[in-house]
Design a protein around this motif. Structure first.
Motif, PDB file in Angstrom:
ATOM      1  N   ILE A 341      34.979  59.189 -41.455  1.00 33.97           N
ATOM      2  CA  ILE A 341      34.592  57.799 -41.204  1.00 33.97           C
ATOM      3  C   ILE A 341      33.250  57.754 -40.478  1.00 33.97           C
ATOM      4  O   ILE A 341      32.381  56.923 -40.787  1.00 33.97           O
ATOM      5  N   GLY A 342      33.058  58.647 -39.519  1.00 32.28           N
ATOM      6  CA  GLY A 342      31.800  58.674 -38.780  1.00 32.28           C
ATOM      7  C   GLY A 342      30.602  58.961 -39.677  1.00 32.28           C
ATOM      8  O   GLY A 342      29.543  58.342 -39.528  1.00 32.28           O
ATOM      9  N   LEU A 343      30.763  59.875 -40.631  1.00 21.26           N
ATOM     10  CA  LEU A 343      29.672  60.192 -41.553  1.00 21.26           C
ATOM     11  C   LEU A 343      29.398  59.023 -42.501  1.00 21.26           C
ATOM     12  O   LEU A 343      28.237  58.753 -42.846  1.00 21.26           O
ATOM     13  N   LEU A 344      30.456  58.339 -42.936  1.00 22.93           N
ATOM     14  CA  LEU A 344      30.278  57.198 -43.835  1.00 22.93           C
ATOM     15  C   LEU A 344      29.585  56.043 -43.128  1.00 22.93           C
ATOM     16  O   LEU A 344      28.694  55.392 -43.695  1.00 22.93           O
ATOM     17  N   VAL A 345      29.989  55.779 -41.892  1.00 20.52           N
ATOM     18  CA  VAL A 345      29.365  54.692 -41.127  1.00 20.52           C
ATOM     19  C   VAL A 345      27.889  54.995 -40.890  1.00 20.52           C
ATOM     20  O   VAL A 345      27.038  54.094 -40.907  1.00 20.52           O
ATOM     21  N   ASP A 346      27.577  56.271 -40.705  1.00 16.99           N
ATOM     22  CA  ASP A 346      26.194  56.670 -40.483  1.00 16.99           C
ATOM     23  C   ASP A 346      25.361  56.572 -41.767  1.00 16.99           C
ATOM     24  O   ASP A 346      24.150  56.330 -41.712  1.00 16.99           O
ATOM     25  N   ALA A 347      26.014  56.734 -42.930  1.00 18.95           N
ATOM     26  CA  ALA A 347      25.287  56.763 -44.211  1.00 18.95           C
ATOM     27  C   ALA A 347      25.104  55.392 -44.841  1.00 18.95           C
ATOM     28  O   ALA A 347      24.146  55.164 -45.577  1.00 18.95           O
ATOM     29  N   PHE A 348      26.052  54.459 -44.586  1.00 17.91           N
ATOM     30  CA  PHE A 348      25.965  53.116 -45.185  1.00 17.91           C
ATOM     31  C   PHE A 348      25.599  52.107 -44.111  1.00 17.91           C
ATOM     32  O   PHE A 348      26.263  52.054 -43.069  1.00 17.91           O
ATOM     33  N   PRO A 349      24.606  51.268 -44.320  1.00 13.23           N
ATOM     34  CA  PRO A 349      23.696  51.195 -45.477  1.00 13.23           C
ATOM     35  C   PRO A 349      22.373  51.928 -45.253  1.00 13.23           C
ATOM     36  O   PRO A 349      21.402  51.678 -45.957  1.00 13.23           O
ATOM     37  N   ASN A 350      22.313  52.832 -44.261  1.00  7.44           N
ATOM     38  CA  ASN A 350      21.053  53.496 -43.934  1.00  7.44           C
ATOM     39  C   ASN A 350      20.545  54.371 -45.082  1.00  7.44           C
ATOM     40  O   ASN A 350      19.350  54.389 -45.378  1.00  7.44           O
ATOM     41  N   LYS A 351      21.467  55.095 -45.727  1.00  3.38           N
ATOM     42  CA  LYS A 351      21.077  56.023 -46.789  1.00  3.38           C
ATOM     43  C   LYS A 351      21.540  55.565 -48.166  1.00  3.38           C
ATOM     44  O   LYS A 351      20.951  55.959 -49.174  1.00  3.38           O
ATOM     45  N   HIS A 352      22.602  54.784 -48.214  1.00  5.51           N
ATOM     46  CA  HIS A 352      23.143  54.317 -49.492  1.00  5.51           C
ATOM     47  C   HIS A 352      23.476  52.834 -49.369  1.00  5.51           C
ATOM     48  O   HIS A 352      23.868  52.360 -48.297  1.00  5.51           O
ATOM     49  N   ASP A 353      23.325  52.128 -50.480  1.00  4.40           N
ATOM     50  CA  ASP A 353      23.703  50.717 -50.510  1.00  4.40           C
ATOM     51  C   ASP A 353      25.220  50.584 -50.534  1.00  4.40           C
ATOM     52  O   ASP A 353      25.938  51.449 -51.069  1.00  4.40           O
ATOM     53  N   PHE A 354      25.723  49.491 -49.970  1.00  2.00           N
ATOM     54  CA  PHE A 354      27.159  49.232 -50.033  1.00  2.00           C
ATOM     55  C   PHE A 354      27.598  49.116 -51.492  1.00  2.00           C
ATOM     56  O   PHE A 354      26.863  48.611 -52.347  1.00  2.00           O
ATOM     57  N   LEU A 355      28.814  49.564 -51.767  1.00  2.00           N
ATOM     58  CA  LEU A 355      29.310  49.600 -53.145  1.00  2.00           C
ATOM     59  C   LEU A 355      29.850  48.266 -53.625  1.00  2.00           C
ATOM     60  O   LEU A 355      30.023  48.063 -54.830  1.00  2.00           O
ATOM     61  N   GLY A 356      30.161  47.376 -52.726  1.00  2.00           N
ATOM     62  CA  GLY A 356      30.688  46.071 -53.123  1.00  2.00           C
ATOM     63  C   GLY A 356      32.014  46.199 -53.853  1.00  2.00           C
ATOM     64  O   GLY A 356      32.860  47.030 -53.517  1.00  2.00           O
ATOM     65  N   LEU A 357      32.192  45.382 -54.907  1.00  2.00           N
ATOM     66  CA  LEU A 357      33.462  45.359 -55.633  1.00  2.00           C
ATOM     67  C   LEU A 357      33.627  46.538 -56.580  1.00  2.00           C
ATOM     68  O   LEU A 357      34.681  46.674 -57.211  1.00  2.00           O
ATOM     69  N   GLU A 358      32.630  47.390 -56.690  1.00  2.00           N
ATOM     70  CA  GLU A 358      32.748  48.562 -57.562  1.00  2.00           C
ATOM     71  C   GLU A 358      33.938  49.421 -57.163  1.00  2.00           C
ATOM     72  O   GLU A 358      34.684  49.910 -58.010  1.00  2.00           O
ATOM     73  N   LEU A 359      34.116  49.582 -55.871  1.00  2.00           N
ATOM     74  CA  LEU A 359      35.209  50.427 -55.382  1.00  2.00           C
ATOM     75  C   LEU A 359      36.566  49.841 -55.764  1.00  2.00           C
ATOM     76  O   LEU A 359      37.458  50.563 -56.221  1.00  2.00           O
ATOM     77  N   LEU A 360      36.732  48.538 -55.594  1.00  2.11           N
ATOM     78  CA  LEU A 360      38.002  47.907 -55.955  1.00  2.11           C
ATOM     79  C   LEU A 360      38.262  48.012 -57.457  1.00  2.11           C
ATOM     80  O   LEU A 360      39.406  48.211 -57.887  1.00  2.11           O
ATOM     81  N   PHE A 361      37.227  47.874 -58.278  1.00  4.27           N
ATOM     82  CA  PHE A 361      37.400  47.967 -59.734  1.00  4.27           C
ATOM     83  C   PHE A 361      37.854  49.362 -60.133  1.00  4.27           C
ATOM     84  O   PHE A 361      38.794  49.514 -60.931  1.00  4.27           O
ATOM     85  N   VAL A 362      37.215  50.385 -59.605  1.00  2.31           N
ATOM     86  CA  VAL A 362      37.589  51.761 -59.943  1.00  2.31           C
ATOM     87  C   VAL A 362      39.008  52.061 -59.499  1.00  2.31           C
ATOM     88  O   VAL A 362      39.801  52.663 -60.228  1.00  2.31           O
ATOM     89  N   PHE A 363      39.360  51.617 -58.307  1.00  4.31           N
ATOM     90  CA  PHE A 363      40.700  51.899 -57.789  1.00  4.31           C
ATOM     91  C   PHE A 363      41.774  51.101 -58.537  1.00  4.31           C
ATOM     92  O   PHE A 363      42.866  51.592 -58.775  1.00  4.31           O
ATOM     93  N   ALA A 364      41.469  49.870 -58.919  1.00  2.00           N
ATOM     94  CA  ALA A 364      42.446  49.040 -59.631  1.00  2.00           C
ATOM     95  C   ALA A 364      42.731  49.590 -61.023  1.00  2.00           C
ATOM     96  O   ALA A 364      43.849  49.443 -61.535  1.00  2.00           O
ATOM     97  N   THR A 365      41.735  50.218 -61.639  1.00  2.00           N
ATOM     98  CA  THR A 365      41.911  50.749 -63.004  1.00  2.00           C
ATOM     99  C   THR A 365      42.366  52.201 -63.002  1.00  2.00           C
ATOM    100  O   THR A 365      42.572  52.787 -64.066  1.00  2.00           O
ATOM    101  N   LYS A 366      42.534  52.793 -61.842  1.00  2.00           N
ATOM    102  CA  LYS A 366      42.915  54.203 -61.759  1.00  2.00           C
ATOM    103  C   LYS A 366      44.225  54.515 -62.476  1.00  2.00           C
ATOM    104  O   LYS A 366      44.332  55.549 -63.151  1.00  2.00           O
TER     105      LYS A 366
END
Length: 492
Positions: A341-366
Motif C-alpha cells: 500500500i505504501g508503494l502504491l500511495v507513493d506511485a499514484f498519481p506521482n508516477k502513474h495516472d489513476f486507473l479510474g473505472l478500468e480496475l472495476l471493469f477488469v475485476f467484474a469480468t474476471k
C-alpha cells in the motif's frame, strides 16, 4: 357441510377481517452506535499519533495496538445486544482487514524498516485508517430492505436436503481434482504434499476449456458452512452421514492448508464459523468462544508456516526441518500488505495516472471464462506487480491499495462505504433465513465479505458458489429432493 358454508361466507364477507400471517419480530444483527463511535475514536487516536520521527515498524505497531483496542471495545459494545449480534459480515470484513494489514505489527518487524520510508508508511497508514472508517460508517447506512428478495427465499428446502447438497458440492469441487490424478488417492496425497504450483489440477494463466471444470472447485467453499450446520443439527442425520461429513470436511481443510494460500484457508475457517455460529440453538460463552479460539489458533499456525512450505511443499518442508528456522518461529508474518500500500500511495498519481473505472471493469469480468470471451482483457494497463517491482510473483495490496489505484483517498472512502453497506444488508437478511440451506448461502456471504478485503477481484469470484446454490435451488429443486413452492389461491 353447513358449517363449511358458513365459514366460507364469513371468510369472504368484507365485514369480517381477513386472517393475516403471524408477524415475527426479527432480531436483526447490526452494529451499535456506541460501538462505531468507539471504533472511529480509536482510528482518530491512531491518526493523530502517527509521527514521522518514528521508525516505520514502530509507527505501524502503535496504529495496530490502537485499532485493535477499538475493535475489541466495539465488539464488546455490540455484544450487549446478544452474542448473535456479533455474527455480521461487516465485523468479518473489519477483522479480516486488520489481519491482512496490521496484526503482524503486534510482533517485532525490524525488517519492515528497510522496506519503506517513514513518509511512505505514514501515508499508507492514513489510507488504511480511512478504509476502516469507511466500512464502519457504511454499515450504518441501510439503503436496502432487510427482507431477502424472492431469489433468496429457501423456505421450501428442508434440512434433510443438506446432506445431499453437501455431497453435490464435494463432487463438483473435487471431481476435476480426482480426474487429474486418475482417481488414485496416493497420487492425490503426493500432489497435496508437493509445491502448490506443481499440482496437476492447477490452471494456466489465461485458462482454456478445462477452466470450467477447475473453477468448480469454488464449491469447496460451501463444504465448511454445511459441515458446521450439519453438526449443530446432527440429531436429524444418521451416524454414517455425520462420519462422511467429517471425512470430507477434514480433507477440505487439509487441502486448503496444503495449498499454501492463506486466504483460501482463512475462507474455510470463516465460512465454517459462519455456518456454525448462525445455527447454535443456545449460544453461550463456551460454545461460541471455544470454536473461535481453536480456529483462530489454526489460522495463526497456518500463517506462520504456509509461506514457508508453499514453494517447496509440505514433504520437503518437514524433511529439511525448515519449520525450525528463525524466519518461521521468530515473528508473525502475513503478507506485508502495508508495504505494498505504501508503494502504491507513493506511485499514484506521482508516477502513474489513476486507473479510474478500468480496475472495476477488469475485476467484474474476471469470472467470465476466456473460452467464452477470447478478447477479454488480460489485466490492468499497469499492474500492482509493475508498480512495486515484483518480477515473477503476484502481490496483494488488499482492496485498500486497489481502491487507491482507482482514484486516491476519495475512491478508498467510497469503496469502503459501499462494502459496509453491502455487508450490513447481507447481515440483516440472516434473521429471515430459517432453513439450513438459506443459512449456508448467508454464511458464504461472510466468506465473500472476509476475502474481499484481500482483493476486489475475489469479490466477484467468491460470489460464484452463492449463485450456484441459488441456481440449484431455483432451477433444479428435484436435485435437492424438494418440490417447488406453489402458491395456494382460494377457489372462486
Amino acid at each position: 357441510m353447513g358449517n363449511d358454508i358458513n365459514l366460507m361466507n364469513i371468510s369472504s364477507n368484507p365485514y369480517y377481517p381477513q386472517q393475516k400471517p403471524p408477524v415475527f419480530k426479527k432480531n436483526i444483527a447490526k452494529a451499535t452506535f456506541l460501538g462505531t463511535v468507539v471504533f472511529i475514536s480509536s482510528l482518530i487516536v491512531a491518526f493523530v499519533n502517527i509521527s514521522l520521527d518514528q521508525t516505520p515498524s514502530l509507527m505501524a505497531n502503535q496504529v495496530a495496538i490502537s485499532v485493535l483496542v477499538g475493535i475489541a471495545l466495539s465488539i464488546w459494545s455490540d455484544s450487549t445486544r446478544g452474542l448473535r449480534n456479533l455474527f455480521r459480515a461487516d465485523l468479518a470484513s473489519i477483522v479480516a482487514l486488520y489481519f491482512l494489514t496490521l496484526i503482524e505489527f503486534l510482533y517485532p518487524q525490524t525488517k519492515f524498516d528497510q522496506l519503506l520510508t517513514s513518509e511512505q508508511t505514514a501515508y499508507a497508514l492514513y489510507v488504511l485508517l480511512v478504509g476502516f472508517a469507511g466500512i464502519a460508517i457504511g454499515r450504518h447506512i441501510t439503503l436496502f430492505k432487510p427482507v431477502p428478495p424472492s431469489f433468496l427465499d429457501f423456505s421450501n428446502i428442508p434440512d434433510n436436503a443438506l446432506f445431499r447438497i453437501f455431497l453435490i458440492s464435494a463432487f463438483l469441487a473435487y471431481f476435476y481434482v480426482f480426474i487429474t490424478v486418475e482417481f488414485n488417492p496416493i497420487k492425490l496425497i503426493e500432489a497435496e504434499l508437493g509445491p502448490r504450483f506443481a499440482v496437476p489440477w492447477g490452471r494456466g494463466r489465461l485458462g482454456d476449456w478445462r477452466v470450467f471444470l477447475s473453477e468448480l472447485k469454488l464449491f469447496s467453499y460451501a463444504i465448511p458452512p454445511l459441515a458446521g450446520i450439519i453438526w449443530n443439527r446432527r440429531q436429524s442425520f444418521r451416524s454414517w452421514q455425520i462420519f462422511v461429513v467429517f471425512i470430507i470436511f477434514a480433507f477440505t481443510f487439509f487441502d486448503g492448508f496444503a495449498g499454501g494460500t492463506r486466504n483460501i484457508f482463512g475462507a474455510y475457517i470463516a465460512t465454517f464459523l459462519g455456518g456454525y455460529l448462525l445455527t447454535i440453538q443456545r449460544p453461550n460463552l463456551l460454545n461460541v468462544t471455544a470454536p473461535i479460539a481453536v480456529m483462530g489458533y489454526a489460522m495463526v499456525f497456518a500463517t506462520r508456516h504456509m509461506l514457508g512450505f508453499r514453494e517447496m511443499g509440505i514433504s520437503r518442508y518437514l524433511e529439511t526441518a525448515a519449520y525450525a528456522s528463525q524466519k518461521v518461529q521468530g515473528t508473525l508474518s502475513v503478507d506485508y500488505n502495508l508495504h505494498t500500500i505504501g508503494l502504491l500511495v507513493d506511485a499514484f498519481p506521482n508516477k502513474h495516472d489513476f486507473l479510474g473505472l478500468e480496475l472495476l471493469f477488469v475485476f467484474a469480468t474476471k469470472p467470465i471464462p476466456r473460452v467464452l470471451w477470447p478478447d477479454k482483457p488480460e489485466g490492468l494497463s499497469i499492474s500492482i506487480e509493475e508498480v512495486v517491482g515484483a518480477d515473477g510473483w503476484t502481490v496483494a495490496s488488499t482492496y485498500v491499495g486497489e481502491s487507491y489505484m482507482m482514484g486516491g483517498m476519495l475512491a478508498v472512502l467510497l469503496i469502503s462505504v459501499c462494502l459496509g453497506i453491502l455487508a450490513t444488508w447481507w447481515s440483516r437478511t440472516a434473521a429471515f433465513h430459517t432453513t439450513g440451506y438459506g443459512i449456508v448461502v448467508n454464511a458464504l456471504g461472510f466468506f465473500t465479505a472476509a476475502v474481499s478485503m484481500r482483493s476486489l477481484i475475489i469479490f466477484t469470484t467468491s460470489m460464484l458458489p452463492i449463485l450456484g446454490l441459488i441456481f440449484f435451488a431455483k432451477t433444479f429443486p428435484g436435485l435437492l429432493g424438494i418440490k417447488r413452492l406453489r402458491r395456494q389461491y382460494p377457489r372462486s
